[in-house]
Design a protein around this motif. Structure first.
Motif, PDB file in Angstrom:
ATOM      1  N   ARG A   1       0.323  -1.802  -4.424  1.00  0.00           N
ATOM      2  CA  ARG A   1      -1.133  -1.842  -4.548  1.00  0.00           C
ATOM      3  C   ARG A   1      -1.588  -0.453  -4.994  1.00  0.00           C
ATOM      4  O   ARG A   1      -1.333   0.550  -4.299  1.00  0.00           O
ATOM      5  CB  ARG A   1      -1.786  -2.199  -3.229  1.00  0.00           C
ATOM      6  N   ILE A   2      -2.226  -0.421  -6.127  1.00  0.00           N
ATOM      7  CA  ILE A   2      -2.749   0.859  -6.615  1.00  0.00           C
ATOM      8  C   ILE A   2      -4.184   0.622  -7.048  1.00  0.00           C
ATOM      9  O   ILE A   2      -4.694  -0.495  -6.942  1.00  0.00           O
ATOM     10  CB  ILE A   2      -1.883   1.404  -7.780  1.00  0.00           C
ATOM     11  N   THR A   3      -4.835   1.638  -7.505  1.00  0.00           N
ATOM     12  CA  THR A   3      -6.212   1.436  -7.967  1.00  0.00           C
ATOM     13  C   THR A   3      -6.206   0.854  -9.372  1.00  0.00           C
ATOM     14  O   THR A   3      -5.262   1.036 -10.136  1.00  0.00           O
ATOM     15  CB  THR A   3      -6.978   2.774  -7.998  1.00  0.00           C
ATOM     16  N   ARG A   4      -7.287   0.163  -9.671  1.00  0.00           N
ATOM     17  CA  ARG A   4      -7.440  -0.352 -11.046  1.00  0.00           C
ATOM     18  C   ARG A   4      -7.487   0.803 -12.041  1.00  0.00           C
ATOM     19  O   ARG A   4      -6.984   0.699 -13.155  1.00  0.00           O
ATOM     20  CB  ARG A   4      -8.737  -1.160 -11.146  1.00  0.00           C
TER      21      ARG A   4
ATOM     22  N   TYR B   1      -9.067  -2.262  -6.291  1.00  0.00           N
ATOM     23  CA  TYR B   1      -7.616  -2.481  -6.174  1.00  0.00           C
ATOM     24  C   TYR B   1      -7.011  -3.339  -7.264  1.00  0.00           C
ATOM     25  O   TYR B   1      -7.642  -4.225  -7.808  1.00  0.00           O
ATOM     26  CB  TYR B   1      -7.290  -3.145  -4.838  1.00  0.00           C
TER      27      TYR B   1
ATOM     28  N   ARG C   1       0.812  -1.216   0.000  1.00  0.00           N
ATOM     29  CA  ARG C   1       0.000   0.000   0.000  1.00  0.00           C
ATOM     30  C   ARG C   1       0.839   1.255   0.000  1.00  0.00           C
ATOM     31  O   ARG C   1       0.346   2.348  -0.271  1.00  0.00           O
ATOM     32  CB  ARG C   1      -0.937   0.004   1.213  1.00  0.00           C
TER      33      ARG C   1
ATOM     34  N   SER D   1       4.000   3.394  -4.828  1.00  0.00           N
ATOM     35  CA  SER D   1       3.323   4.006  -5.973  1.00  0.00           C
ATOM     36  C   SER D   1       4.138   3.721  -7.234  1.00  0.00           C
ATOM     37  O   SER D   1       5.316   3.376  -7.162  1.00  0.00           O
ATOM     38  CB  SER D   1       3.217   5.523  -5.794  1.00  0.00           C
TER      39      SER D   1
ATOM     40  N   SER E   1      -5.798   3.497 -11.970  1.00  0.00           N
ATOM     41  CA  SER E   1      -4.455   3.925 -12.320  1.00  0.00           C
ATOM     42  C   SER E   1      -3.783   2.935 -13.263  1.00  0.00           C
ATOM     43  O   SER E   1      -2.994   3.331 -14.142  1.00  0.00           O
ATOM     44  CB  SER E   1      -3.600   4.086 -11.049  1.00  0.00           C
TER      45      SER E   1
END
Ligand SMILES: Nc1ncnc2c1ncn2[C@@H]1O[C@H](COP(=O)(O)OP(=O)(O)OP(=O)(O)O)[C@@H](O)[C@H]1O
Ligand SMILES: Nc1ncnc2c1ncn2[C@@H]1O[C@H](COP(=O)(O)OP(=O)(O)OP(=O)(O)O)[C@@H](O)[C@H]1O
Ligand SMILES: [Mg+2]
Ligand SMILES: [Mg+2]
Lengths: 238, 370, 246, 370, 246
Positions: D327-330, D312, D280, D283, D332
């Motif tokens: 872990r990033i957002t889908r 996620y 988390r 980036s 992104s």
């Protein structure tokens, strides 16, 4: 723990009902002979079994012929030394100032009024056994048998009558004599019961040199006086 | 509403606590031995304070001056003890329903619901002795929940529970507070839990309450670093949901001068939300960057820079009338030439934002990563 | 009951109870049970008070409870006679007002047995109460249980092993009680002659040895049975209480 | 060295555990009720397994086939029970020194040292009954530490302790393991603690051990998400200190193809270190950004992308031969057009990196933010 | 001791113990103490075995322990007389081999008191052992304490309230024991005439009432003193044990 010397006190196992008499006689004997005496008081049966089991008793005073016979049979006492020292009479008592009555079924019923007659245990305590025999020979047993309160010893019979828990009680004359709160209502004639005799004997194991002297002393006048003063009968003793 | 102002002696500890809260979840936070359990025991009526008063909603539980001292059984406080204190001779089920059959509190809550929430379904016929540590703790929570309380005291209730279970229980407590309106007094060592759950934070230190107040304010205070654990410092931001993006599972939250994207699946446009943003998750950029996976980038003005010894610096920035804290290295402060008054770009990963919901009519917050 | 070979005749006789023995046995059970039924609740109450409260007179109550143990039973019996006898202050009152009479009947024997076994019950029960964590009662109260309910649902069940233990001691004592009973209510066959009194009676006659032996066996047998039952009960209880350690 | 392969029945639980570790800290991780305490009890000798063996270093504690079953007192295991199990009739001090005076284990550890570590100085004459929950727990830890054990079993020892105290104790345990060579079997629900402390992680689930292995591998495994708590997933990176920057309080660590800057004040050049980097906190950038407060930016190659339902995505990247998870957002993933094989810039805030030290001669790791 | 007004003379006499009373009192204390000293450790052992182990014969041991309670004391005394008496098998053996004799001396009284009080001690002690959480003994073992050490340092101290409670019941019973004592060792002044026996002796004649009353007071007084001491001790103990609830 009891030194086996001549200094050891003379040990007398005596029926608890003889306590007062025995202690007084003992005091006189000690004074006269300088021999120290120790008494163990308990029920006659208990004492008989203890003497049998080798208790350090020199003299056994029984309130009951049966137990003395038992002790003789077990070889616990020397048969040749057994002899009576006093006798007693049975009386019917009531609370103080109750009127005397006749030993008749109807009168007893009336006096009891549905309550019980206190008596020493008719199986275990000599006073009770004598009482039962007396009642039987007077033909009263049937009517009062279910109304008896057999007690562990005579003292409780006395207390019970004195307090009015039981209107009537059956005790030795000696007991009735010392308890001021009761009155004698009737005496059971001699012959209605086996002879009430107190017997003394030397034990087989006892080896106190003065034991015989004490046994003798029990039959002498001083002892008799004490016994009589407490209500025991000594006249017919040899 | 919770209004506590008491003092008393517990063993060698001289307790003097004063705080008030508007209901919701009030967290008691302090070191081991600071008097948290003692304080909750006074509120529950197990220890009598020597002076002061305790009020819950409109009921005075204790008032030394007024001679009021309600007995324990009349206080209607659901108490989750630090040591579970289950009844060893009763089955789990009888423990859970004790308040009903022995306390004559019918209870509005459904037994099955609580059993499900706490995963106690297979344990109902067991005796406490045969339960594992966490199972005992869950039964204790259930027992208190089912006691129809007007105040719930929970003394480190989740200490022995795994994260998954905590994530089940915390929203439930939240809902209890919000929907049913039962205030909760919550003792915890986990600032995560405290930050996520509570409205009011009460700091307890050596028997005193040096500070209490809304959790956002308290977490932003730098003077409480030691008590709250510095690296957990952060800020709470108020906002309003403006859009829900079902495609990417993102929710857009307007926080005044910026719109944040947070992962969420249960919000509705118009919902008021509070977001917890930890200082350690906030980065700064001198110029707006591009091509980052970091989805939230907005301008803010540096209000203060506290450089500490060691590698860290804390930057307080304002976005509209809200505050955001960032923790970065002192080296970066120098590299980026940061100073008070400068406008910088604040960068916050979406996945790092915790969402908390407040307000009566809101749906239950779901299992989001903390 | 089943066919018996004639050679077993003597043995069978020995094991067949005689009517008087039956009578004594049943009476003993009745007396001991009645004594327990009345004295146990009182003992529980007394034990709880002694365990959980300091009140003026705590020491006196405690001492009074133990008194029947220290005095020879005959004295206790005598005191009972003076108090509860037909002409005793309490006895007279009970008789006049409630028509209850202890004098020379089995209820008196039960009273004597109860009084004599009381200290034996109070002590283990009190210890059990003291061993129950008072925090559990607090928890019960916090769940809304009133004092009495908390006691009945938490403290009392957790003290049950001790109460059972006390009950056993008490029952055994009540079965064997002799001195106070014979003094208070005398030795009336069918009314107050319990096994213990019958046994005593047998030992007091030179020829009573065999009878005494038989009665001893009967008493021992009953006691064994009661003990085994109590052990089974205690084991179940402990299982139910989860050892009392949560 | 710890070698466990046992099976047995505990109440309704059918336990079948098999794992081995090379010493150091072995963590048992699993949900409430999964059998952790039961397993430790078998190893301690409090429950006899029905089959299998238990070996610690070179000693066989239990071997059903060989008929070996050392009694508890001969196993020399320092056991911190989940319920503290202090001796209620003894003072804190007598509790602490119990192994010395009753167990005749002189003990190499210094009483004062342990008392200081656990902050028990003022409590020595007290009885356990008067201690707070956390105080009891600390005494229990001290008692086990002072028992001169050849294996330390700790069943959720820090559950009721505040962060500051944990931060004192964890490095001590670390040192105990590394310097004194006492293996530790550690039960915890906190993946933080587990990740920070342990060498080997054993997953326990419904009485079975579906997986065990070096903690780095285990934390990187995505199939264990449920057991380890997905959002705590991360990676352990091995590296070597190359430079210590005293001016900014930063330490430079060479991890092979990149040099990371981490906040640290106690490292020496040449020290081998292990860094825990949580997914988390990572980036990604499509192009190397500039002007960020984020100090660590290096290139890595995407090895895999696991998109889940919800917001996620988990990206596994390789840097040299080491792996890093992000872990990033889908959203992104789509915006940056990420795909397997693509080279991206990995961004990691310095303040987010946890440092752990390993190796015998190393100084004690200090109180760093977790 | 202090100057006394002559009008108080009678009162002073009443409260001054006579030599025989002193003798009985001291003997009683000696007998009860000796009985306790020997029987208590045995009772603790028996109670522990009964509480913690299931062994063959568990039930028998348990029943034997309780037997003196169920049988009338006279019977127990008689059995002792037959067994430990001068001519009894055990008595003869002990006398020949060790020179120990229980027959008609105070050690015999102590034996009788010990046997009679044994069940009263075992039960509360056993309950206390059962109430001690066995997990604490496990913890002790995990710290290296061997079985016996763990027992001595953990279980035994935690069971102390029960042991004290048992000791009190036992002591009180030993002080008041009458039936078995008079049957076993008779009623010999200075040797076996304890307070209880002296009291019995006094009640055997009407003129003994005052003496009986005095003796009752003495016995009650001693018992009170013992009880109060035990209560104080128990309170201290509980404080030291921290209520036993960690
Ligand atoms: N009976 C007592 N005698 C002496 N000190 C006591 C007593 N009871 C509590 N204390 C002390 O008071 C302090 C506060 O205890 P309390 O249980 O309230 O702490 P806490 O904040 O709940 O700690 P924790 O987080 O460890 O549970 C502790 O230091 C404790 O040792
Ligand atoms: N005597 C018993 N009877 C029945 N079930 C039992 C018994 N003892 C343990 N169990 C069950 O075995 C399971 C494992 O218990 P254990 O105490 O080992 O769990 P744990 O992993 O330590 O959990 P926690 O994290 O909650 O402490 C639990 O579900 C428990 O209920
Ligand atoms: Mg606490
Ligand atoms: Mg566990």
């Amino acid at each position: 723990l009891i030194p086996a010397t001549a200094q050891a006190p003379l040990t007398v196992f005596a029926a608890a009902s003889m306590r007062e008499a025995m202690e007084r006689i003992g005091t006189v004997f000690e004074k006269e002979t300088g021999v120290e005496i120790v008494f163990s008081f308990a029920g006659t049966g208990t004492l008989a079994r203890q003497v049998e089991a080798g208790a350090p008793a020199d003299v056994f005073v029984s309130a009951d012929i049966n137990w003395m016979t038992y002790a003789e049979d077990q070889g616990a006492v020397r048969p040749e030394t057994v002899h009576p020292i006093a006798s007693n009479a049975l009386v019917l008592i009531g609370a103080r100032e109750t009127l005397p009555l006749e030993l008749k079924s109807a009168e007893l019923e009336k006096a009891l009024g549905g309550a019980r007659m206190a008596i020493a245990d008719t199986d275990t305590v000599p006073a009770g056994r004598y009482g039962k025999a007396a009642l039987e020979s007077l033909g009263l047993w049937q009517s009062v048998a279910t109304q008896l309160a057999p007690m562990e010893n005579v003292r409780i019979v006395l207390a019970s009558v004195a307090r009015g828990d039981t209107p009537l009680g059956l005790v030795y004359q000696t007991d009735a004599a010392i308890e001021p709160a009761v009155s004698v209502l009737a005496e059971f004639p001699e012959g209605t019961h086996p002879k009430i005799e107190y017997l003394a004997a030397l034990t087989t194991e006892g080896d106190h040199p003065d034991a015989t002297a004490f046994l003798e002393f029990l039959r002498q006048q001083q002892a008799r006086d004490i016994l009589r003063s407490l209500g025991f009968l000594t006249d017919k003793m040899k | 509403m919770l209004d506590v102002d008491i003092s008393g002696q517990v063993g060698s500890l001289d307790l003097e606590a004063k705080f008030a809260s508007d209901g919701g979840v009030t967290s008691l936070f302090g070191q081991s031995g600071s008097g948290k359990t003692s304080l909750t025991n006074m509120i529950a009526g197990l220890i009598t304070p020597s002076s002061g008063h305790i009020r819950v909603n409109d009921t005075t539980l204790f008032d030394a001056a007024g001679g009021v001292n309600l007995p324990v059984q009349a206080r209607r406080i659901g108490h989750v003890f630090q040591d579970a204190r289950l009844f060893p001779h009763l089955s789990v089920k009888s423990n859970l329903t004790y308040a009903r059959w022995a306390g004559r509190r019918p209870g509005s809550r459904d037994l099955d619901e609580v059993v499900d929430l706490l995963g106690l379904g297979t344990l109902l016929d067991r005796k406490p002795e045969t339960l594992s540590g966490g199972e005992k703790q869950r039964v204790a929570i259930g027992r208190a929940l089912l006691s129809d309380p007007r105040l719930l005291i929970m003394d480190e209730p989740l200490a022995n529970l795994d994260q998954a279970r905590r994530n089940d229980i915390l929203p439930y407590l939240d809902r209890l507070c919000v929907e049913v309106g039962i205030p909760i007094l919550y003792v915890s060592h986990s600032i995560e839990e405290v930050a996520r759950l509570s409205n009011t934070l009460v700091i307890l230190s050596e028997g005193r309450t040096p500070a209490f107040g809304p959790v956002a304010d308290m977490l932003a205070r730098t003077d409480l670093g030691r008590a709250t654990g510095r690296h957990e410092a952060g800020a709470l931001i108020e906002g309003k949901v403006v859009q829900v993006d079902d495609v990417w599972g993102l929710t857009l939250v307007d926080i005044g001068d910026a719109v944040l994207q947070i992962p969420d699946m249960a919000a509705k446009p118009g919902d008021a939300v509070r977001l917890r943003i930890r200082a350690r998750d906030v980065s700064l950029a001198a110029i707006p960057p591009r091509g980052l996976s970091i989805r939230n980038a907005f301008d803010a003005k540096i209000k203060s820079i506290s450089e500490e010894t060691g590698p860290y610096a804390e930057i307080l920035c304002s976005v509209g009338d809200q505050l955001i804290r960032a923790r970065i290295t002192r080296a970066s402060v120098a590299d980026l030439d940061l100073f008070t008054g400068k406008t910088v770009t604040v960068l916050i990963k979406s996945v790092a934002i915790d969402r908390r919901q407040r307000g009566p009519a809101l749906p239950l917050s779901t299992d989001v990563p903390v | 009951m089943w066919p018996i070979e004639t050679t077993d005749r003597a043995r069978v006789d020995f094991f067949d109870l005689q009517p008087a023995e039956w009578q004594a046995l049943l009476l003993t059970l009745r007396v001991a049970t009645a004594a327990l039924a009345v004295a146990l609740p009182l003992a529980v109450l007394t034990a709880y008070l002694l365990a959980r409260y300091r009140f003026p007179g705590h020491g006196i109550v405690n001492a009074l409870v133990h008194l029947p143990l220290v005095l020879p039973p005959v004295v206790t019996g005598y005191v009972l006679l003076l108090t509860f006898g037909r002409k005793g202050p309490v006895g007279e009152f009970l008789d006049n007002v409630f028509g209850i009479s202890f004098a020379f009947n089995w209820t008196g024997a039960a009273l004597a047995a109860g009084v004599m076994s009381f200290p034996l019950m109070v002590r283990p029960i009190r210890l059990s109460f003291e061993a129950v964590n008072p925090k559990l009662e607090e928890a019960a109260k916090s769940l809304g249980a009133h004092r009495l309910v908390a006691f009945l649902t938490v403290t009392l069940p957790l003290a049950l092993p001790g109460i059972l233990g006390g009950a056993i001691l008490g029952f055994a004592k009540a079965m064997g009680e002799f001195g106070a009973t014979i003094t208070f209510v005398s030795n009336i066959p069918g009314e107050t002659r319990t096994l213990a009194l019958a046994l005593y009676t047998a030992t007091q006659t030179p020829s009573g040895d065999l009878a005494a032996f038989r009665l001893t066996l009967i008493a021992a047998f009953v006691a064994f049975a009661a003990l085994i039952a109590s052990e089974v009960l205690a084991r179940r209880l402990r299982a139910r209480l989860g050892g009392g350690h949560a």
